[in-house]
Enzyme design. Structure first.
Site, PDB file in Angstrom:
ATOM      1  CE1 TYR A  50       1.958  36.945  32.382  1.00 21.67           C
ATOM      2  CE2 TYR A  50       1.674  39.267  31.614  1.00 21.67           C
ATOM      3  CZ  TYR A  50       1.539  37.803  31.474  1.00 21.67           C
ATOM      4  OH  TYR A  50       1.254  37.622  30.191  1.00 21.67           O
ATOM      5  CG  HIS A  80       7.658  39.224  26.583  1.00 21.95           C
ATOM      6  ND1 HIS A  80       7.581  38.686  25.402  1.00 21.95           N
ATOM      7  CD2 HIS A  80       6.442  39.437  27.420  1.00 21.95           C
ATOM      8  CE1 HIS A  80       6.152  38.389  25.166  1.00 21.95           C
ATOM      9  NE2 HIS A  80       5.588  38.804  26.029  1.00 21.95           N
ATOM     10  CD1 TRP A  85       1.377  41.393  23.435  1.00 23.11           C
ATOM     11  CD2 TRP A  85       3.029  42.923  23.052  1.00 23.11           C
ATOM     12  NE1 TRP A  85       2.793  40.644  23.964  1.00 23.11           N
ATOM     13  CE2 TRP A  85       3.646  41.741  23.823  1.00 23.11           C
ATOM     14  CE3 TRP A  85       3.806  43.819  23.080  1.00 23.11           C
ATOM     15  CZ2 TRP A  85       4.956  41.748  24.144  1.00 23.11           C
ATOM     16  CZ3 TRP A  85       5.060  43.738  23.253  1.00 23.11           C
ATOM     17  CH2 TRP A  85       5.685  42.669  23.652  1.00 23.11           C
ATOM     18  CD1 TRP A  86      -2.548  39.363  22.435  1.00 22.14           C
ATOM     19  CD2 TRP A  86      -4.374  39.486  21.545  1.00 22.14           C
ATOM     20  NE1 TRP A  86      -3.315  38.869  23.166  1.00 22.14           N
ATOM     21  CE2 TRP A  86      -4.557  39.117  22.943  1.00 22.14           C
ATOM     22  CE3 TRP A  86      -5.772  39.400  20.706  1.00 22.14           C
ATOM     23  CZ2 TRP A  86      -5.840  38.701  23.569  1.00 22.14           C
ATOM     24  CZ3 TRP A  86      -6.893  39.337  21.504  1.00 22.14           C
ATOM     25  CH2 TRP A  86      -7.110  38.794  23.037  1.00 22.14           C
TER      26      TRP A  86
END
Length: 104
Positions: free
Chosen positions: A41, A22, A76-77
């Site tokens: 976020y 991240h 990304w997943w």
């Protein structure tokens, strides 16, 4: 503005890797989040349980949901699937949290 909270779960021993990935979030992923109305976020980790608690402010639930079907989000997943609990499509197993209090 919609205040959205949710929880996910990391596999044991993956906290540092999750944070590293991240911290190096792809620019295209950042753009997708913003383009689909996501702001402010944050993701927090309970190190005892390996539960992640996410918070994001979104403009519109429908616009936000469309972000899940973007190519960059699917990539990304796939990238994150080896370190956290996922569904068969590699989306994170995620449970929405009920907002009980908010103060600006």
């Amino acid at each position: 503005m919609i205040h959205k909270g949710f929880k996910m779960k990391l596999y044991d021993g993956m906290a540092e890797e999750y944070e590293k990935r991240h911290n190096e979030l792809w620019p295209e992923m950042k753009d997708m989040i913003h383009e689909h109305g996501g702001k402010n976020y944050s993701i927090f980790l309970d190190k005892e349980t390996m539960v992640l608690y996410g918070y994001i402010e979104i403009e519109d639930e429908e616009l936000w949901a469309k972000g899940a079907d973007t190519a960059i989000n699917r990539k990304w997943w796939d990238f994150m699937a080896d370190i956290m609990e996922t569904n068969p499509d590699n989306s994170p197993v995620s449970e929405d949290l009920h907002l009980v209090f908010h103060l600006d």
